[in-house]
Design a protein around this motif. Sequence first.
Motif, PDB file in Angstrom:
ATOM      1  N   ARG A  16       0.831  -1.199   0.000  1.00  0.00           N
ATOM      2  CA  ARG A  16       0.000   0.000   0.000  1.00  0.00           C
ATOM      3  C   ARG A  16       0.872   1.258   0.000  1.00  0.00           C
ATOM      4  NH1 ARG A  16      -4.354  -0.358   4.449  1.00  0.00           N
ATOM      5  NH2 ARG A  16      -2.502  -0.485   5.762  1.00  0.00           N
ATOM      6  N   ASP A  17       1.903   1.273   0.835  1.00  0.00           N
ATOM      7  CA  ASP A  17       2.764   2.453   0.898  1.00  0.00           C
ATOM      8  C   ASP A  17       3.541   2.650  -0.393  1.00  0.00           C
ATOM      9  OD1 ASP A  17       1.857   2.870   3.448  1.00  0.00           O
ATOM     10  OD2 ASP A  17       3.698   2.204   4.448  1.00  0.00           O
ATOM     11  N   ALA A  18       4.052   1.551  -0.968  1.00  0.00           N
ATOM     12  CA  ALA A  18       4.829   1.665  -2.203  1.00  0.00           C
ATOM     13  C   ALA A  18       3.964   2.166  -3.350  1.00  0.00           C
ATOM     14  CB  ALA A  18       5.458   0.322  -2.550  1.00  0.00           C
ATOM     15  N   LEU A  19       2.696   1.766  -3.385  1.00  0.00           N
ATOM     16  CA  LEU A  19       1.801   2.245  -4.432  1.00  0.00           C
ATOM     17  C   LEU A  19       1.548   3.746  -4.306  1.00  0.00           C
ATOM     18  CD1 LEU A  19      -0.786  -0.677  -4.550  1.00  0.00           C
ATOM     19  CD2 LEU A  19       0.655   0.077  -6.445  1.00  0.00           C
TER      20      LEU A  19
ATOM     21  N   GLY B  51      -7.593   2.158   1.406  1.00  0.00           N
ATOM     22  CA  GLY B  51      -6.963   3.041   0.444  1.00  0.00           C
ATOM     23  C   GLY B  51      -6.455   2.361  -0.802  1.00  0.00           C
ATOM     24  N   LEU B  52      -7.192   1.363  -1.323  1.00  0.00           N
ATOM     25  CA  LEU B  52      -6.759   0.631  -2.515  1.00  0.00           C
ATOM     26  C   LEU B  52      -7.898   0.529  -3.520  1.00  0.00           C
ATOM     27  CD1 LEU B  52      -4.768  -2.309  -0.870  1.00  0.00           C
ATOM     28  CD2 LEU B  52      -3.787  -0.380  -2.145  1.00  0.00           C
ATOM     29  N   HIS B  53      -7.532   0.550  -4.789  1.00  0.00           N
ATOM     30  CA  HIS B  53      -8.506   0.390  -5.869  1.00  0.00           C
ATOM     31  C   HIS B  53      -7.928  -0.615  -6.862  1.00  0.00           C
ATOM     32  CE1 HIS B  53     -11.916   2.618  -8.154  1.00  0.00           C
ATOM     33  NE2 HIS B  53     -11.787   1.403  -8.636  1.00  0.00           N
ATOM     34  N   PHE B  54      -8.721  -1.656  -7.157  1.00  0.00           N
ATOM     35  CA  PHE B  54      -8.325  -2.706  -8.098  1.00  0.00           C
ATOM     36  C   PHE B  54      -9.181  -2.588  -9.359  1.00  0.00           C
ATOM     37  CE2 PHE B  54      -7.458  -4.156  -3.836  1.00  0.00           C
ATOM     38  CZ  PHE B  54      -6.234  -4.804  -3.917  1.00  0.00           C
ATOM     39  N   TYR B  55      -8.557  -2.812 -10.518  1.00  0.00           N
ATOM     40  CA  TYR B  55      -9.262  -2.748 -11.793  1.00  0.00           C
ATOM     41  C   TYR B  55      -8.962  -4.012 -12.605  1.00  0.00           C
ATOM     42  CZ  TYR B  55      -8.958   2.300 -10.726  1.00  0.00           C
ATOM     43  OH  TYR B  55      -8.993   3.536 -10.133  1.00  0.00           O
ATOM     44  N   ILE B  56      -9.993  -4.538 -13.263  1.00  0.00           N
ATOM     45  CA  ILE B  56      -9.812  -5.622 -14.236  1.00  0.00           C
ATOM     46  C   ILE B  56     -10.004  -4.969 -15.598  1.00  0.00           C
ATOM     47  CG2 ILE B  56     -10.769  -7.758 -15.156  1.00  0.00           C
ATOM     48  CD1 ILE B  56     -10.821  -6.831 -11.433  1.00  0.00           C
ATOM     49  N   LEU B  57      -8.915  -4.845 -16.347  1.00  0.00           N
ATOM     50  CA  LEU B  57      -8.914  -4.023 -17.548  1.00  0.00           C
ATOM     51  C   LEU B  57      -9.174  -4.788 -18.826  1.00  0.00           C
ATOM     52  CD1 LEU B  57      -5.781  -1.859 -16.665  1.00  0.00           C
ATOM     53  CD2 LEU B  57      -8.180  -1.187 -16.451  1.00  0.00           C
ATOM     54  N   ASP B  58      -8.624  -6.001 -18.929  1.00  0.00           N
ATOM     55  CA  ASP B  58      -8.716  -6.709 -20.200  1.00  0.00           C
ATOM     56  C   ASP B  58      -8.562  -8.200 -19.974  1.00  0.00           C
ATOM     57  OD1 ASP B  58      -9.005  -7.005 -22.932  1.00  0.00           O
ATOM     58  OD2 ASP B  58      -6.897  -6.630 -23.393  1.00  0.00           O
TER      59      ASP B  58
ATOM     60  N   ALA C 118      -5.008  -3.727 -12.751  1.00  0.00           N
ATOM     61  CA  ALA C 118      -4.304  -2.552 -12.234  1.00  0.00           C
ATOM     62  C   ALA C 118      -4.635  -2.382 -10.759  1.00  0.00           C
ATOM     63  CB  ALA C 118      -4.702  -1.302 -13.016  1.00  0.00           C
ATOM     64  N   VAL C 119      -3.678  -1.827 -10.024  1.00  0.00           N
ATOM     65  CA  VAL C 119      -3.867  -1.526  -8.606  1.00  0.00           C
ATOM     66  C   VAL C 119      -3.306  -0.134  -8.358  1.00  0.00           C
ATOM     67  CG1 VAL C 119      -3.567  -2.326  -6.246  1.00  0.00           C
ATOM     68  CG2 VAL C 119      -3.342  -3.960  -8.137  1.00  0.00           C
ATOM     69  N   ARG C 120      -4.059   0.669  -7.605  1.00  0.00           N
ATOM     70  CA  ARG C 120      -3.528   1.979  -7.234  1.00  0.00           C
ATOM     71  C   ARG C 120      -3.890   2.300  -5.792  1.00  0.00           C
ATOM     72  NH1 ARG C 120      -6.752   6.705  -7.292  1.00  0.00           N
ATOM     73  NH2 ARG C 120      -8.941   6.286  -7.824  1.00  0.00           N
ATOM     74  N   SER C 121      -3.106   3.194  -5.235  1.00  0.00           N
ATOM     75  CA  SER C 121      -3.377   3.699  -3.893  1.00  0.00           C
ATOM     76  C   SER C 121      -4.331   4.880  -3.981  1.00  0.00           C
ATOM     77  CB  SER C 121      -2.071   4.134  -3.223  1.00  0.00           C
ATOM     78  OG  SER C 121      -2.324   4.913  -2.076  1.00  0.00           O
ATOM     79  N   LEU C 122      -5.260   4.955  -3.049  1.00  0.00           N
ATOM     80  CA  LEU C 122      -6.151   6.110  -2.972  1.00  0.00           C
ATOM     81  C   LEU C 122      -5.515   7.267  -2.207  1.00  0.00           C
ATOM     82  CD1 LEU C 122      -9.549   4.328  -2.187  1.00  0.00           C
ATOM     83  CD2 LEU C 122      -8.595   4.960  -4.413  1.00  0.00           C
TER      84      LEU C 122
END
Length: 683
Positions: free
Chosen positions: A395-398, A538-545, A559-563
């Motif tokens: 989480r911190d690294a993101l 504080g995380l958001h996951f996406y299924i893109l393709d 994809a994964v990103r920090s909020l």
Amino acid sequence: MVPVLSVLALMLAGVPAAAPAAAAPPGGDPEHPWRMRHWPQTQPWQRDQPAARIAAAGAPRPVDPQRYELPDTMTWDDYRAVPGADWADPAVPGSVRTFRGALVLADFANQPFVVTQPAHSTVFGNPSTVHDLPRADVPAFYRDFLNRPGGLNRGHTIHEYWMEDSGGRYGIELGAFGVYRMPAKSHEYGIENSMQRGLGCPAGDTCGRDLRADARAAWLADVGADEAARYDFVFFLAAGQDESSTWQEFGPMKFTTRDEVTDAFGPPDETLPNWNATRYVDWTSWQASATIWPNAANGSSVQAESSGMSTYAHEFSHILGVGDNYNNPYSVPARRDYSGPWEMLSRGTFNGPGGPHSRWLIPGTAGSSMGAQHMLRNKLKLGIVDEDAVLRLSRDALTDSGVVVARVTARTVERGLAGITVTLDGGDRSPACDPAADPYCDGGRYDDYTVEVVDRMGFDSFTPDSGVLLAKTKKADAAPFIWTVDANPQDIDKVDFVRPDGTPQKMTIGDYRQLSDALFHAGTGSGSEFEYADTANGLHFYILDRKRDRAGVLSYTVAVRSLAGAGPHTRGVTATRATARVASSGWARCRIPVRNTGRTAPAPATPPGASAGLDVYRISAAARAGWTAWLPREVTAVPNGRTAAVDVYVQRPAGTRRGTTVAVTVTSESNPAATATTSCRVR
């Protein structure tokens, strides 16, 4: 007695014969007693009305529709081999280790091995396909059934399971011993205090005996300590049914109330009732309660004849040091299952043609014959996945790196990235909840998220769906230590079985099949979800393709990103107007060029297998009244400095020849201030 040639023919046929109608669970198909009557099952993506209207119009369909199947309706036709792999060959050892196991068989004065008896002669309607075997032939029969490819086991073995699950690292050899006659009756071992609560022991008998101790003593007396020491573990195989696969089918599914249990299913002691206590609910038939419950301890496990091959794989997992991760599906208050059909140490043990209510057959050729692979958390703990095949994030690294994108390959295939872990630095921040009040409460205190891909091939052929499996996990085996994130958490609203009085019994909230539709799918209108936001953590996951290559290997781009932070990169986007004509279907497709105008700044090194020099954009489209605008994907990833096309479908209202203009907006998920608006002009 059936001649040896006839037994071989039955093994080659590999199709379970029918049990008598009286022994079949209520609502079963008389020719295939493990098949239960179910009401029509609607595919979940059909519940999405916009997608359904689009499909009905002959226009574009969802890019990744969810088509899950309940285990109950599966057959052997559902099996698909893993491309380029033959893990079943017993001559190929594990590259890291081939474990040597002893299969030690035990029977009882009142319970011979069921496969030595005439077909369908037991009160449970067994044996099914193989019967009248000489007692001396039983050890070799079960050794071969479990671990040598043949017709009866459809070429699938315990060795194959572990080779496939571990990518060829772990193999299994079995030696068979016995049959050893136990000094007590079968029910003296099957009826014990923890599950039967001290009830149901016939007068003059001593219940709660230790089958493992007595069988081990008989084996050691036969072969000696030196020979026994040559084996890494022991499978004790007891004659008869196992309670795990029998208590429901020959309890509440066969009798409406406990007082209706017939004498045939009662005890040999007339002073006792025909019912008895059992593990998950208040009662089952006495005969079901008196059977062995599979278990593992001290480098060994105990199974019975109805225990399918998956039961052995499950118990061997315990021998290797991983605990159980499942709930009581009938508990009061109710609680959702933890990892469901996706994990061998949860109810994935039940996987196989026919589903959970077919596990009582002897030999075990249906449910529990082909269990699920282990989920990523357990593969890491067992050391059966390469560290460099796992993308490690935190989480911190993101927060420092910004959004990360990676392609994950189906877990049955040793190729590419096996999965992603995201460490919750500082711990799980989910708000407190009470499992006693909320059946969907995960209990909190998780350490990581895992992302992996499941495809219905190999031993995962009998999982319900193919897609992206997201879970919260703990390092310690404190159940629930894997909590599957359910993309469809609502009640699945399916019939489990039909009661003897004709009443349909729905699946409980705690039933593991509630997670049959849990996987995430790419795109919109699938019947599932393409993203998951854990705002507390504080995380958001996406299924893109989604991609399936020419060899049939499935992979997903995620994809994964920090909020809490988007990294140091500059975010920007432009979108270019596009024009399209309405086709005969009444639909037009615009391809909107979207350019990532952001710039990559120096940032922490991105782990191998991941891409950080890009952004995820959210797409929206607004059509005027009467027109329909539909997006196959609402999120897309574009590398910095690159352009990608986004599809926008527009449907013209019936009876009009006019054109329209649809507004299209593209916004950075990392920085909502980076946005662009353009249009799709339809002629």
